[in-house]
Design a protein around this motif. Structure first.
Motif, PDB file in Angstrom:
ATOM      1  N   THR A 290       0.833  -1.201   0.000  1.00  8.21           N
ATOM      2  CA  THR A 290       0.000   0.000   0.000  1.00  8.21           C
ATOM      3  C   THR A 290       0.870   1.253   0.000  1.00  8.21           C
ATOM      4  O   THR A 290       0.537   2.248  -0.638  1.00  8.21           O
ATOM      5  CB  THR A 290      -0.927   0.014   1.226  1.00  8.21           C
ATOM      6  OG1 THR A 290      -0.146  -0.173   2.416  1.00  8.21           O
ATOM      7  CG2 THR A 290      -1.952  -1.116   1.131  1.00  8.21           C
ATOM      8  N   THR A 291       1.988   1.206   0.720  1.00  6.30           N
ATOM      9  CA  THR A 291       2.987   2.276   0.706  1.00  6.30           C
ATOM     10  C   THR A 291       4.313   1.661   0.290  1.00  6.30           C
ATOM     11  O   THR A 291       4.857   0.826   1.017  1.00  6.30           O
ATOM     12  CB  THR A 291       3.144   2.921   2.100  1.00  6.30           C
ATOM     13  OG1 THR A 291       1.875   3.423   2.524  1.00  6.30           O
ATOM     14  CG2 THR A 291       4.156   4.055   2.053  1.00  6.30           C
ATOM     15  N   SER A 374      -6.454  -6.595   3.686  1.00  3.43           N
ATOM     16  CA  SER A 374      -6.482  -5.776   4.894  1.00  3.43           C
ATOM     17  C   SER A 374      -7.539  -6.287   5.871  1.00  3.43           C
ATOM     18  O   SER A 374      -7.286  -6.415   7.079  1.00  3.43           O
ATOM     19  CB  SER A 374      -6.747  -4.314   4.543  1.00  3.43           C
ATOM     20  OG  SER A 374      -6.831  -3.522   5.703  1.00  3.43           O
ATOM     21  N   THR A 378      -6.856  -8.168   9.625  1.00  2.00           N
ATOM     22  CA  THR A 378      -7.488  -7.775  10.886  1.00  2.00           C
ATOM     23  C   THR A 378      -8.250  -8.939  11.505  1.00  2.00           C
ATOM     24  O   THR A 378      -8.134  -9.222  12.704  1.00  2.00           O
ATOM     25  CB  THR A 378      -8.437  -6.587  10.650  1.00  2.00           C
ATOM     26  OG1 THR A 378      -7.697  -5.489  10.110  1.00  2.00           O
ATOM     27  CG2 THR A 378      -9.106  -6.156  11.943  1.00  2.00           C
ATOM     28  N   THR A 394       2.946  -6.131  13.339  1.00  3.73           N
ATOM     29  CA  THR A 394       1.678  -6.062  12.615  1.00  3.73           C
ATOM     30  C   THR A 394       1.922  -5.326  11.312  1.00  3.73           C
ATOM     31  O   THR A 394       1.999  -4.096  11.276  1.00  3.73           O
ATOM     32  CB  THR A 394       0.604  -5.332  13.436  1.00  3.73           C
ATOM     33  OG1 THR A 394       0.445  -5.999  14.693  1.00  3.73           O
ATOM     34  CG2 THR A 394      -0.733  -5.339  12.690  1.00  3.73           C
ATOM     35  N   ASP A 396       1.437  -3.654   7.609  1.00  7.15           N
ATOM     36  CA  ASP A 396       0.346  -2.957   6.935  1.00  7.15           C
ATOM     37  C   ASP A 396      -0.101  -3.730   5.693  1.00  7.15           C
ATOM     38  O   ASP A 396      -1.275  -4.036   5.530  1.00  7.15           O
ATOM     39  CB  ASP A 396       0.785  -1.536   6.568  1.00  7.15           C
ATOM     40  CG  ASP A 396      -0.270  -0.783   5.774  1.00  7.15           C
ATOM     41  OD1 ASP A 396      -1.467  -0.977   6.056  1.00  7.15           O
ATOM     42  OD2 ASP A 396       0.100  -0.010   4.880  1.00  7.15           O
TER      43      ASP A 396
END
Length: 463
Positions: A290-291, A374, A378, A394, A396
């Motif tokens: 994502t990044t 994602s 979770t 954890t 991302d």
């Protein structure tokens, strides 16, 4: 009584040691064995024990005695046994077992320990559309060899995609391979000799070590942290052991899910420059980010960083196609190696992958996939927490959670127990050269969607 113990145990140990060295190709056909005194001293046994062991090995044809000269390995070199190279692991939960159980699993088995997405998470509609288009392609696409470099339009597309990560490379600096694994295998053939030292992360993707053992490399490791390798240890190990290669994931790390920090990346490159260290950067999970994390090939260029990837994680594991991006003179030599070991590549898989990648639906597929992962991350973390299993970090992005089991729970035994109930797990020590991850386990969040997994896991952790 001592003779019975000697014959029943020590002699067998000496024989097994010799056979292991032959299986690992540390001893080849025609090689001379250590003298009786030398072998006895090395193994801490009596000369008579070694005499008996050598006599039995001569009797079964494993070795031969040459009067006045010594003992030699007989006949042809034994077939390579990769599992017998390096430290011994319980075969029930070693890396090959994890891979075989995942690949050979019955349809009703659950695979939270495997390293790929479920079939219904893949872009099946886009693949079918590309297959229909490819069926109408010209005859040369369907039946001819590909060029040694590989399909030009796909290499051009890859060059543009790599530029998005700051990696400046010409399409002719990209060589297509049959897979990411073949890319590493080719690079090992090209860059290292048996006995060369290669550095890996601890933990790391277990097939890195399997390949390096097949090439008879000396593997050393450095602890991996949430921002990359422990850089002080990295500097010391490189200075002390002078490794030829360092193999790592710089984007999403397997198995931890961590990402390399800019500070760590710059220090790695400085250390590599000081010690003439070549880096293989495996970027197979790039599209899950994502990044974007920093890429060593972007920061350091192609002089000593080789960038590789494939499409098995986001498109299809059946479309066997990977790539190597490297400096031009190395690519030229790798072409010769590709011709020597595989002659050429397929046209079909690269053509199909190119059709899917240039289709606008791939970007939408990845956007949806990252969102889905994602939610799975979770949900899986919550389910594991209810069993006392906690992520070490954890992450991302990505598909992996690297977790600590409750105190006193052995991951290997848990994996054995779970297998008996139709669940394949990936215990930590299969990823660890130092065997320091006995209480850890890697979970693939995309493969953790069935409630049975957590019921089996709870039972499997019981003493």
């Amino acid at each position: 009584m001592s003779e019975i113990v000697q014959d029943g145990t020590l002699v067998s140990q000496v024989m097994a040691s010799i056979r292991d060295r032959i299986s690992a190709r540390n001893l080849l056909a025609g090689d001379k064995l250590p003298s009786i005194r030398s072998c006895a001293r090395q193994m801490g046994v009596s000369n008579s024990t070694v005499v008996e062991a050598y006599d039995r090995l001569v009797a079964d044809g494993t070795i031969q005695s040459r009067r006045g000269s010594g003992f030699y390995v007989s006949g042809h070199t034994a077939p390579l046994s990769i599992a017998r190279i390096g430290p011994k692991l319980d075969r029930a939960v070693d890396p090959f077992w994890v891979s075989r159980q995942s690949l050979d699993a019955r349809p009703d088995m659950l695979k939270p320990g495997c390293g790929w997405l479920p079939a219904d998470w893949m872009p099946e509609t886009s693949i079918r559309r590309a297959l229909r288009t490819l069926a109408r392609a010209s005859d040369d696409v369907l039946v001819e060899y590909g060029t040694p470099l590989g399909l030009a339009p796909l290499r051009q597309l890859l060059s543009r995609r790599l530029a998005g990560h700051g990696i400046v490379t010409d399409p002719d600096q990209i060589l297509l391979t049959e897979s990411g694994t073949q890319a590493i295998d080719m690079l090992c053939r090209f860059l290292i000799e048996p006995g060369d030292t290669v550095l890996v992360d601890d933990p790391c993707y277990f097939n890195f070590c399997a390949l390096l053992r097949a090439h008879r490399a000396n593997i050393i490791s450095v602890p991996f942290t949430p921002t990359g390798p422990d850089i002080d240890t990295f500097a010391r190990v490189v200075s002390d052991h002078k490794p030829r290669l360092y193999i790592t994931n710089s984007g999403i790390h397997n198995p931890t899910g961590a990402s390399l920090s800019p500070q760590t990346a710059h220090r790695i490159l400085n250390i590599a420059d000081q010690h003439d260290l070549i880096i293989i950067e495996d970027d197979i999970f790039a599209d899950f980010e994502t990044t974007p994390a920093p890429r060593l090939a972007a920061l350091g260029g192609m002089d000593r960083v080789i960038h590789i990837g494939s499409f098995s994680k986001t498109l299809s594991a059946s479309l066997r196609c990977g790539y190597i991006a490297s400096r031009s003179d190395w690519i030229d030599q790798l072409i010769d190696l590709k011709v020597a070991t595989g002659f050429s590549g397929s046209n079909l898989a690269p053509e199909l992958i190119h059709l899917v990648l240039k289709d606008g639906t791939y970007r939408k597929h990845m956007d949806g996939l990252r969102t889905r992962l994602s939610h799975a991350m979770t949900g899986t973390a919550k389910q594991l927490a209810s069993l006392g299993i906690r992520p070490v970090i954890t992450p991302d992005p990505g598909i992996f959670l690297w977790c600590a089991l409750p105190d006193g729970i052995d991951a290997a035994q848990t994996a054995r127990n779970a297998l008996a109930n139709g669940v394949v797990l990936a215990p930590g020590n299969v990823f660890s050269i130092s065997q320091s991850a006995g209480n850890l386990m890697r979970f693939n969040v995309a493969q953790c969607q069935h409630p049975k997994i957590f019921k089996v896991l709870e039972r499997a952790m019981r003493p």
